[in-house]
Design a protein around this motif. Structure first.
Motif: not given
Length: 495
Positions: A193-202
């Motif tokens: 759904r997002a134009a761009r999705l960033k998943h920040f993973q520790r």
């Protein structure tokens, strides 16, 4: 110690899953002089607090029900959050518990004075009770990350448990910080759904493959028509063997169950992530189970969506336009979601709870929250906890945990109601011995194997039940009364 109705007065704090259970069981026992105090305007606990896209329980639907109230209408094999909330609301009304709930009444003070509990809510409402049941839950105080500039972001920003449904999602640049079960579910729901999705993973997660197919109309019709079939779904031996067996694997890292679990999760990663660079970023460097296992049918597919990106560089700060990582990159975003979980160690706090002799809970828990068998605290008589500190938490149904704890607590309620005891609380010696044994056992479990997780307390000690589920079930069958201090109505203190 009798109430105006001639029986005992009970106050229940919290109207989530455990609080509703308490109300049902009190009515079942013929104890109708009770009040459930709920800080919000409706029931549900964590299922009220969380309403994010993709919200799903990782326990099979039919196992995530009260034993006495099966539900033939689940839509999927894993229950969606809105259906769980609706289930609790229906059950509350069906069993008449709604008549006993005081909404928008947050208990701020609870003091044991002259043999009874004096309660005070934020609105100024007071109550006096012989017994207090703390059903305040574990996952309802949002935890925010310690990131510089967290308030600097110029666009939409909120915690996953405070989801703003007025904020648009489609076609926006979305950043998800946190990759536990919540973060994984949100990514799966929004990647397309997002134009761009960033998943920040520790740190990477162990992700177990799972299937979440819908139940067919024919299956649901069969559940309605055949109570025995529905009951068999609740008590599915295959699920119970996996759930209970997993608790034994946690205390034996070299068990065959643990070996099989790690192999299944590795195979899931290998089979479903084609890019070797991404695959290594998603490969955990600690033992399975050290953090809570994640069950997902589609996260690996979602994170490989053309619109999605996994970001593993550490976060330096949040700026007005987005998130800057330590490599110097500014990730420009329109929405930031903190999927960073909850403070699972607060329990009743910040409520001011004062026990016998003026002892404050903050003093009793200065080192760490502790309760004998996760239920009773010395010097806090007739205060019993559901899902209290050191209770079992993991990849199984907390409803079953709460029901077993209630069966244990019901012995004390019956003793007080019948006049056989006036005050009941765990002894200091019993709690001290229990904690020494628990901590020793906890340090040898998989939770103590070196990762950082919400299972650990402030000193890095695993805070959950460190023995098997079978051991828990045995302990909950009948209280060991030698561990409790009793005050009788006539002769004072006795063991």
């Amino acid at each position: 110690m009798s109430s105006k109705s001639g029986g005992i007065r009970v106050a229940v704090i919290g109207a989530g899953m455990a609080g509703i259970l308490a109300g049902i069981k009190l009515r079942e026992a013929g104890l109708t002089d009770f009040r459930i105090y709920e800080k919000a305007d409706r029931i549900g606990g964590t299922w009220r607090e969380n309403s994010y896209p993709g919200l799903t329980c990782d326990v099979p639907s039919h196992a995530y029900t009260y034993s006495f109230e099966p539900n033939p209408d689940w839509s999927h094999h894993l229950p969606p959050g809105p259906e769980i909330q609706a289930y609790f609301e229906r059950t509350m009304v069906k069993y008449g518990v709604d008549q006993h709930i005081a909404f928008n009444e947050e208990v701020v003070r609870c003091a044991f004075e002259d043999g009874r509990w004096q309660l005070e809510t934020r609105s100024g409402t007071g109550d006096t009770a012989d017994i207090v049941i703390a059903a305040t839950g574990v996952l309802h105080h949002p935890s925010y990350p310690d990131i510089a500039g967290i308030d600097a972001f110029a666009s939409d920003c909120f915690h996953s448990a405070r989801w703003d449904h007025m904020v648009p999602l489609d076609g926006r640049r979305i950043g998800i910080i946190g990759n536990g079960s919540t973060g994984v579910q949100i990514v799966s729901a929004l990647a397309s759904r997002a134009a761009r999705l960033k998943h920040f993973q520790r740190s990477a997660q162990w992700i177990m493959p799972t299937v979440n197919d819908p139940f067919t109309d024919e299956e649901r019709a069969a559940f309605h028509a055949d109570p025995l079939l529905l009951k068999s779904m609740q008590n599915d031996p295959a699920y119970l063997e996996v759930a209970w067996g997993w608790t034994e694997a946690i205390i034996d890292a070299d068990s065959s169950t643990m070996v099989q679990t790690e192999a299944a999760a590795r195979a899931n990663l290998e089979a479903n992530v084609s890019d070797p660079v991404l695959r290594e970023k998603l490969r955990p460097n600690y033992r399975a189970g050290c953090k809570r296992l994640i069950h997902s049918p589609d996260y690996y597919q979602a994170i490989q969506h053309p619109n999605a990106e996994l970001v593993t560089d550490g976060i330096e700060c949040i700026e007005p336009k987005g998130v800057r990582t330590r490599d110097g990159t500014l990730h420009e975003l329109d929405l930031i979601v903190f999927a960073t979980g909850f403070d699972a160690h607060r329990f009743m706090r910040p409520m001011n709870v004062i026990g016998r002799g003026g002892v404050e809970l903050s003093q009793a828990w200065a080192k760490r929250p502790a309760a004998y068998m996760a239920i009773s605290i010395p010097d806090f008589p007739n205060l019993f906890m559901l899902n209290g500190p050191s209770g079992p938490v993991g990849n199984f149904s907390l409803i079953d945990i709460a029901e077993r704890q209630w069966a244990y607590i019901s012995h004390f309620i019956a003793m007080i109601a019948s006049g056989r005891a006036r005050e009941i609380s765990a002894s200091h010696a019993a709690l001290e011995a229990y904690e020494q044994e628990r901590i020793k056992a906890a340090q040898t479990t998989i939770w103590g194997s070196g990762c950082n997780s919400w299972y650990l307390d402030a000193e890095g000690v695993p805070s959950t039940w460190p023995w098997s589920y079978r051991h828990f079930a045995a302990e909950m069958a009948v209280p060991r009364m030698g561990a409790y201090e009793l005050v009788s109505p006539d002769i004072g203190s006795m063991q």
